[in-house]
Design a protein around this motif. Structure first.
Motif, PDB file in Angstrom:
ATOM      1  N   VAL A  35      -5.642   7.532  -6.418  1.00 27.24           N
ATOM      2  CA  VAL A  35      -5.313   6.390  -5.544  1.00 27.24           C
ATOM      3  C   VAL A  35      -3.916   6.568  -4.953  1.00 27.24           C
ATOM      4  N   TYR A  36      -2.983   6.965  -5.779  1.00 22.56           N
ATOM      5  CA  TYR A  36      -1.592   7.165  -5.341  1.00 22.56           C
ATOM      6  C   TYR A  36      -1.508   8.223  -4.238  1.00 22.56           C
ATOM      7  N   VAL A  81      -0.558   1.010  -1.823  1.00 25.14           N
ATOM      8  CA  VAL A  81      -1.342   2.106  -2.377  1.00 25.14           C
ATOM      9  C   VAL A  81      -0.485   2.990  -3.286  1.00 25.14           C
TER      10      VAL A  81
END
Length: 687
Positions: free
Chosen positions: A108-109, A495
């Motif tokens: 996700v990062y 995010v």
């Protein structure tokens, strides 16, 4: 295949499918499609791992069986079986959950961190394939599959560290990581070969059932125990993967890769493979005090001396990298005193707070327009409050502040070492205790220089006095970007910071929630074996345990707490209150600073002795073997010999008939002489 094995198969296969889709069809899927399919695959792994955690870890069920038989040699009952199979017990399912969850956060990062990178789809394919490799490693039930996963994570680390292949430093770093790990892998495969030579099988359970046979076996022609030798060889493999001294030199240079992979490699995947492997092999290591002492001493050296190097680093990622080295040393020390559950406990807590620190460092790098030099920062807490508070949580967990996750596992390691009587336990006790002060010093040196004090970005001459020396450090680089920009730091997008918050929660809570089961309970029953009569540290810790809250209050009065507090206070005084002192300290002891700055000169030694030796051997093989022997003697020499013989023989070809007739007569005379005298030769020979 049973339904439970089919469910287990979904855990590694889901990331593999995502990796193949993003890698082969990345252009068709586009950026959004690539990250969706890979994140979905890792999310499925995380969910299934969580589903398996309850019956396996809490109810002590074990799922084991073969998935696929690759090859078979000899009789079906006694021959060699090369299989792909799973062994899912409490140790495995813990690793599955940690690996998949941390990988999910990194995926996700990555959406935010790699948003502008042209290799976006390729990166997602790589990290998803990396996750598949690590899951295959931890889920294996035999040495063949273990070795496959072992080599696969090494290959993927090579690709990811050198992801920016247009940078020479990245190519050097990934080649260095690959070669150093090959040294460890040589020992690893020798250890597996020794076990197979005695046991005749590659299956874990079959090898463990023959441990008494292994203990009695000696290497032919010597009195060396094959069990001890095999354990040491296996640990050499762990030294490479888990970056133990002196095979640690690849890990700091791996910071040349993008920050997400730094977090993935250094938190829950590749570097923890060696810790997991030794824990899995606990029935073997428990039979050899010699092997355990080797593990203990190597871990102690790594924990102490690698932590010292973190004090002089200026690259924010390298500070966290040397922290990883030191904490891996702590885990290895726990393995050496047979506190395997505590080693895995620290592996779990470390996975969360170290991933948090790496991703927080990446958030800072983004805010600083990809400048990684902590001397160019300062005062960021006002501009990046979420990154600041999450980094503070990770730092407190790292130094073992009571109540945070790292406290419960780290203090348990120190207590376990205090109860060991193995050779090297005294040095280990000193190393892990003084290491608490060192960890607090370098951790909060970074924290204070990055988030507090005056702002040092946005103007020339930044960073003066912030370090033991204020000169520009060529090792400090810009993560994927070149040049300088006007710096106006700001909080990263959601995010980026959402994974930080999600990792900060277990960095606070997982220690208190897990300490009862892992320290005093029987969480690893059936998966980890400890000989309580020979190595009683774990049983003494369990007997003295009085709950998570009581342990935290007791920790406030223990020496490690005061050492950690002293480290934080020293960092505050040197880098906030009196920032002029570090430069004066360096001037007072330049030899010490140079020793640390040059990383104990190990890179130079490796370059001169090993790389130089390899070049010397290669050059001599080329000059003496290729040029002199092959070209000079075999190829060109034979041609020259034929030419010389031809020059002599062709003189006999005069073209005159009487020359040829004379030669024929001489030949006939010689032949007649031989045939006529041959029968009388034995009688003429003197006796």
């Amino acid at each position: 295949m049973t339904p439970s094995l089919k469910l287990c198969l979904l855990v590694p296969m889901a990331p593999l499918v995502g990796a193949i889709a993003a890698g082969l069809f990345g252009k068709t899927l586009g950026r959004a499609g690539a990250h969706v399919v890979t994140i979905l695959g890792v999310f499925i792994s995380t969910v299934v791992s969580a589903m398996l955690f309850v019956p396996v870890a809490l109810d002590h069920q074990t799922i084991s069986g073969a998935i696929y038989t690759w090859a078979q040699a000899g009789a079906p009952s006694s021959g060699l079986h090369l299989e792909v199979g799973f062994l899912v017990d409490s140790l495995t399912v813990t690793m599955m959950l940690v690996v998949s969850f941390v990988s999910l956060m990194v995926h996700v990062y990555t959406i935010g961190y790699m948003a502008d990178d042209p290799g976006y789809q390729r990166f997602f394919s790589y990290i998803s394939l990396f996750t598949f490799s690590m899951l295959m490693l931890v889920m294996s039930n035999n040495f063949l599959q273990l070795f496959f996963g072992w080599e696969a994570v090494g290959l993927m680390s090579y690709l990811l560290i050198g992801f920016w292949y247009d940078r020479p430093t990245a190519l050097y770093a990934n080649l260095k990581a690959f070669l150093v790990n090959r040294v460890g892998d040589l020992g690893f495969i020798l250890g597996i070969a020794l076990l197979y030579a005695v046991c005749g099988t590659l299956d874990y359970s079959a090898v463990f059932s023959k441990v008494s046979l292994l203990a009695a076996a000696v290497l032919p022609g010597t009195d060396w125990s094959i069990l001890t030798l095999a354990c040491i060889c296996l640990f050499i493999g762990a030294m490479g993967k888990s970056a133990q001294f002196p095979l640690h030199v690849w890990l700091p240079d791996s910071m040349e890769g993008p920050t997400p992979i730094s977090a993935l490699i250094h938190a829950a995947t590749m570097v923890t493979a060696g810790i997991f492997m030794v824990s899995r092999m606990s029935p073997l290591f428990e039979m050899s005090d010699t092997a355990l002492s080797v593990v203990l001493i190597v871990g102690s050296i790594t924990a102490l001396f690698m932590g010292l190097l973190g004090i002089v680093q200026n690259d924010i990622k390298r500070v966290v990298a040397y922290s990883t080295l030191s904490q891996l040393g702590y885990m290895t020390v726990a393995l050496g005193v047979s506190a395997y559950p505590v080693a895995i406990f620290h592996l779990v807590t470390h996975a969360f707070f170290k991933a948090l620190l790496f991703l927080a460092a990446g958030s800072v790098i983004i805010g600083m327009h990809h400048d990684q030099d902590i001397r160019n920062m300062g005062g960021l807490w006002r501009r990046m409050p979420i990154t600041w508070i999450t980094c503070l949580i990770g730092s407190l967990a790292l130094i073992g502040m009571p109540g945070f996750s790292g406290f419960y596992s780290k203090d348990s390691i120190i207590d376990a070492v205090d109860r060991s009587h193995l050779l090297g336990a005294g040095f280990a006790q000193f190393a892990v205790t003084i290491g608490v002060f060192i960890t607090a010093l370098y951790s909060f040196r970074m924290f204070f220089l990055v988030f507090h004090g005056k702002q040092r970005f946005g103007h020339a001459g930044h960073g003066h006095g912030a370090e033991l020396g204020a000169q520009h450090d060529p090792a400090v680089h810009h993560d994927g970007h070149d040049g300088h920009h006007e710096v106006d730091p700001h909080e990263s997008p959601a995010v980026i910071w959402v994974p930080l918050v999600l990792l900060a929660i277990p960095s606070v809570l997982v220690g208190a929630l897990g300490v009862d089961a892992l320290l005093a309970g029987d969480f690893f029953r059936g998966s980890i074996f400890v000989d309580g009569s020979a190595h009683p540290a774990m049983f003494e810790l369990a007997r003295e345990f009085h709950g998570a809250l009581g342990m935290a209050f007791e920790g406030l009065r223990s020496p490690p707490f005061w050492l950690a507090a002293a480290g934080v206070a020293t960092a505050w005084f040197l880098y906030l209150k009196r920032p002029d002192l570090p430069a004066k300290l360096r001037a007072a002891a330049p030899w010490l600073y140079d020793l640390l700055d040059q990383k104990y000169y190990l890179d130079r030694i490796n370059e001169f002795v090993f790389a130089g030796g390899a070049r010397w051997i290669g050059r001599n093989f080329w000059q003496q073997g290729d040029v002199a022997l092959i070209d000079g003697v075999i190829v060109n020499g034979s041609a020259h010999t034929v030419a010389r013989i031809a020059q002599v023989v062709r003189r006999a070809q005069s073209g005159y008939i009487y020359h040829y007739a004379f030669a024929m007569l001489v030949g006939i005379a010689v032949m007649l002489f031989v045939f006529l005298t041959w029968p009388y030769l034995p009688a003429l020979t003197p006796r």
